[in-house]
Design an enzyme around this catalytic site. Sequence first.
Site, short mmCIF file in Angstrom:
data_model
loop_
_atom_site.label_atom_id
_atom_site.label_comp_id
_atom_site.label_asym_id
_atom_site.label_seq_id
_atom_site.Cartn_x
_atom_site.Cartn_y
_atom_site.Cartn_z
N GLY A 12 -76.28 13.50 49.61
CA GLY A 12 -75.65 12.19 49.50
C GLY A 12 -76.54 11.18 48.82
O GLY A 12 -77.72 11.41 48.57
N GLN A 13 -75.96 10.00 48.52
CA GLN A 13 -76.73 8.99 47.78
C GLN A 13 -77.97 8.53 48.54
O GLN A 13 -79.02 8.31 47.93
CB GLN A 13 -75.85 7.80 47.42
CG GLN A 13 -75.31 6.98 48.57
CD GLN A 13 -74.66 5.67 48.09
OE1 GLN A 13 -74.96 5.17 47.01
NE2 GLN A 13 -73.77 5.13 48.90
N ASP A 38 -74.62 22.18 58.47
CA ASP A 38 -73.50 21.30 58.80
C ASP A 38 -73.79 20.63 60.14
O ASP A 38 -73.99 21.32 61.15
CB ASP A 38 -72.22 22.13 58.86
CG ASP A 38 -70.96 21.28 59.00
OD1 ASP A 38 -71.04 20.17 59.56
OD2 ASP A 38 -69.89 21.73 58.56
N TYR A 63 -69.45 10.74 57.32
CA TYR A 63 -68.12 10.69 56.72
C TYR A 63 -67.91 9.24 56.33
O TYR A 63 -67.76 8.37 57.19
CB TYR A 63 -67.07 11.15 57.73
CG TYR A 63 -65.66 11.20 57.20
CD1 TYR A 63 -65.01 12.42 56.99
CD2 TYR A 63 -64.95 10.03 56.92
CE1 TYR A 63 -63.71 12.47 56.51
CE2 TYR A 63 -63.65 10.08 56.44
CZ TYR A 63 -63.04 11.30 56.24
OH TYR A 63 -61.75 11.35 55.76
N THR A 103 -73.45 1.08 60.47
CA THR A 103 -72.74 0.30 59.47
C THR A 103 -72.32 -1.08 59.97
O THR A 103 -72.17 -1.30 61.18
CB THR A 103 -71.47 1.07 59.03
OG1 THR A 103 -70.66 0.27 58.16
CG2 THR A 103 -70.61 1.45 60.23
N ASP A 104 -72.11 -1.98 59.02
CA ASP A 104 -71.53 -3.28 59.31
C ASP A 104 -70.10 -3.17 59.85
O ASP A 104 -69.60 -4.09 60.49
CB ASP A 104 -71.51 -4.15 58.05
CG ASP A 104 -70.80 -3.46 56.88
OD1 ASP A 104 -71.23 -2.35 56.51
OD2 ASP A 104 -69.83 -4.01 56.35
N TYR A 127 -63.11 4.55 60.73
CA TYR A 127 -64.49 4.74 60.28
C TYR A 127 -65.46 3.96 61.18
O TYR A 127 -66.42 4.52 61.71
CB TYR A 127 -64.64 4.30 58.83
CG TYR A 127 -66.08 4.22 58.36
CD1 TYR A 127 -66.83 5.37 58.18
CD2 TYR A 127 -66.69 2.98 58.13
CE1 TYR A 127 -68.16 5.30 57.76
CE2 TYR A 127 -68.01 2.90 57.71
CZ TYR A 127 -68.74 4.06 57.53
OH TYR A 127 -70.05 3.98 57.13
N LYS A 131 -68.29 5.44 63.87
CA LYS A 131 -69.70 5.11 63.73
C LYS A 131 -70.23 4.43 65.00
O LYS A 131 -71.37 4.67 65.41
CB LYS A 131 -69.91 4.20 62.51
CG LYS A 131 -69.66 4.88 61.17
CD LYS A 131 -70.61 6.03 60.90
CE LYS A 131 -72.00 5.56 60.56
NZ LYS A 131 -72.91 6.69 60.20
#
Length: 298
Positions: A12-13, A38, A63, A103-104, A127, A131
């Site tokens: 991933g990035q 995984d 994800y 995450t925000d 999402y 999270k």
Amino acid sequence: MTKPILVFGSAGQLGREILKLAGDRGLQAAGLTRREADITDAAAIARAVAAVAPHLIVNAAAYTAVDKAESEPAAAEAVNSEGAGTIARVAAAAGVPVIHFSTDYVFDGTKTGPYVETDPIAPLGVYGKTKARGEAKVRAAAARHVILRTAWVFGQFGNNFLKTILRLARERDRLRVVADQHGCPTSTMDIAEAVLAIDRLILAGQPAWGTYHFAGTGATSWHGFAEMIVAAQAKTTGRAPPVEPITTAGYPVPARRPANSELESSRFAATFGYRAQTWQARTAETVACLLARTEPLS
């Protein structure tokens, strides 16, 4: 011989950026892709940790298809919640600390002013909810953890908003971008630096476990971010299509977004001694890097 950092989600990035920076600094780091390990497979994670014997585990697997998650809640739950808990449990059993990214989107965006770590969470969509549950599982499973909440992530690898705007600026004569959502664009380069800053304290025997906010310095709207991207690329391409501001209502998507995603990162800076660069500087740097490439923007 120093044990390595183990990065899950290395394709991933964010995973790619962490491994690149570690390599540039001469640090030992091992990365595992989803195919190689995984995070929804507890046995695979346990085998990987036993084989690598790391001194730190970084969970960069997630994800992140925010809209798709609304129709694939089980898939998002498996990675963002159950997978996060699995990595934390395996890490704790192996006596290894873990860095986990959140995450925000755990916030509903109704606060006036930047969010701090102690603000109550209230995720709006699948999402964000997965999270948030992932955060809880990490806290419950591994006492030695750092959870980093970040936002509006962009960089030279993978898919992200900056690269999408670069492509659209090349293809279209006018862009339309949401202007009533605000946040702190965060470079993967800065997040990778944050990981190494955490690692330095751990290796020095001065860990500071817990949940921290880490985001780019400064805030803007998606529209302001897009304007900066277009302006940066115009210096090289000469193309400067106008960026039209629109409302969230004018760009309907399946998942609700928080109107305010600003994160206050002072606690991280005070604890770990690193603050992200301004989002404008990192945007210009990333655009220049990408435009210097010969391969497609992917």
